[in-house]
Write an enzyme that holds these catalytic residues in place. Structure first.
Site, PDB file in Angstrom:
ATOM      1  N   GLY A   1      -9.707  -5.956   8.728  1.00 27.99           N
ATOM      2  CA  GLY A   1      -8.609  -5.370   9.472  1.00 27.99           C
ATOM      3  C   GLY A   1      -8.521  -5.944  10.867  1.00 27.99           C
TER       4      GLY A   1
ATOM      5  N   TYR B   1      -6.165  11.157   3.533  1.00 31.08           N
ATOM      6  CA  TYR B   1      -4.759  11.352   3.175  1.00 31.08           C
ATOM      7  C   TYR B   1      -4.675  12.039   1.809  1.00 31.08           C
ATOM      8  CZ  TYR B   1      -4.091   8.527   7.300  1.00 31.08           C
ATOM      9  OH  TYR B   1      -4.136   8.069   8.594  1.00 31.08           O
TER      10      TYR B   1
ATOM     11  N   GLN C   1       0.848  -1.190   0.000  1.00 32.40           N
ATOM     12  CA  GLN C   1       0.000   0.000   0.000  1.00 32.40           C
ATOM     13  C   GLN C   1       0.883   1.238   0.000  1.00 32.40           C
ATOM     14  OE1 GLN C   1      -2.285   1.888   3.298  1.00 32.40           O
ATOM     15  NE2 GLN C   1      -4.070   1.036   2.252  1.00 32.40           N
TER      16      GLN C   1
END
Length: 376
Positions: free
Chosen positions: A329, A183, A100
């Site tokens: 996750g 982000y 990532q």
């Protein structure tokens, strides 16, 4: 669970199942930004635990002063060598791994040591500060500050391409662009953080330009069928989020464009209350059903879903043909053998060590990280 446990052809890669381990920032690249043996053991465990695809924690594409001290990088040869050790053991265990690629944009801080070492300002689409933040290692634990508008975003597009090349050298099977969670790429997409009046801002086409240019650069390195993209359409986290009308218009355009580029997959993060934030008593995110809103847009790329999923829910959505894979996750944090447990019908009963979710100075890196047991 026949859906989640069935194989998936992802471009040239045959995944053994549709259980994808999400990128999970854990701050264990101590003492620098270079992955270490504890991280290798962590990923090895989860590959042995049956993950079909592992997406690495966010790997910084260049030196940045983030809140996430000891996040790993992917910009130099030392990073390449360390990540290569990890991808090798993941492959030996029968899994696949995407890197990532991560740039935090305006939620970096100019006084963090890594930002000072970079010798560059905190870049963002516009000089608009995010609200919130807490840089715990700086005096007074300050929050986010007003960033510097980057004059030419192509500078950072080139950094993404460089990182993609390094990821290829490191033996990854592909790359995932982190375009979610407030982000940098998300900041360009969102009209509350992107106030530019040039070709990189304003209209939905212009606000999507940075996303598409970065993806084109990654495709030049990897080919479209080894590039994934992560989007968080509801927003909230890190002070992003638009009106519902603007949200639907922006992400319909973005997803259609990515699908036309035939990227391997797009992961959509659905609304999770725990990751929303409140300002002046009002929640920041724009709540909507991402499966119903965008699912029909996928004609070429695979549709992965992330955000509070349970294995049984993901399995049902796969069987119904609504998604192609589930991205997990938290379940992978406490259950290194998550997929094996699903296949064997064993309980997901781990008690998470939230105190050591991230690196705690003076405590062994393995604590709360690679010390969770497998099922008997």
């Amino acid at each position: 669970m026949s859906g989640i446990s069935s194989p998936l052809q992802l471009g040239p890669i045959l995944l053994r199942n549709r259980n994808v381990m999400s990128a999970l920032t854990r701050n264990r690249a101590f003492p620098t930004t270079v992955p270490n043996d504890t991280m290798l053991e962590y990923y090895k465990q989860r590959a042995q635990g049956g993950a079909g695809l592992i997406v690495s924690e966010g790997a910084l594409i260049t030196r940045q002063g983030s809140e996430w001290e000891h996040a790993p990088g992917i910009w130099n040869d030392e990073h390449v060598a360390a990540w290569k050790n990890i991808t090798d053991v993941v492959h030996e265990a029968g899994s696949h791994m995407f890197a990532q690629l991560w740039h935090l944009g305006r939620v970096n801080h100019p006084d963090m040591p890594e930002q000072k070492a970079a010798g560059t300002p905190v870049w963002a689409p516009s000089a608009v500060s995010a609200r919130g933040g807490k840089f715990r290692t700086l005096p007074g634990q300050p929050g986010y500050v007003t960033p510097t508008e980057i004059p030419d975003p192509r500078i950072i597009v080139a950094q993404y391409k460089h990182a993609a090349m390094k990821a290829k050298e490191a033996g990854f099977d592909g790359v995932e662009l982190h375009a979610a969670n407030g982000y940098l790429v998300h900041q360009f997409l969102d009209n509350t953080s992107n106030k530019r009046t040039d070709e990189w801002g304003g209209s939905v086409e212009n606000r999507s330009r940075f996303l598409f240019e970065v993806v084109k650069a990654l495709i030049e390195v990897w080919g479209a069928d080894r590039v994934g993209v992560k989007l968080n359409t509801p927003g909230g986290y890190n002070d992003v989020g638009m009106s519902l009308e603007d949200t639907l218009e922006t992400y319909t355009h973005a997803i259609k464009g990515l699908d036309e580029m035939r990227v391997a997959y797009v992961t959509l993060v659905r609304y999770v209350a725990a990751y929303d934030i409140s300002f002046d008593g009002k929640l920041r995110a724009t709540q909507h059903d991402v499966v119903e809103s965008y699912g029909s847009l996928f004609k070429n790329s695979k549709f992965f879903l992330n955000g509070g999923l349970t294995p049984s829910e993901a399995d049902q959505l796969i069987l119904e043909g609504k998604i192609d894979a589930g991205v997990f996750g938290i379940p992978w944090i406490g259950h290194p053998d998550l997929q094996r447990r699903i296949e064997q019908g064993k309980a997901l009963d781990a008690v998470l060590d939230f105190k050591h979710l991230y690196y705690v100075p003076g405590v062994a890196l393995s604590v709360g990280y690679s010390d969770y047991p497998t099922a008997a």
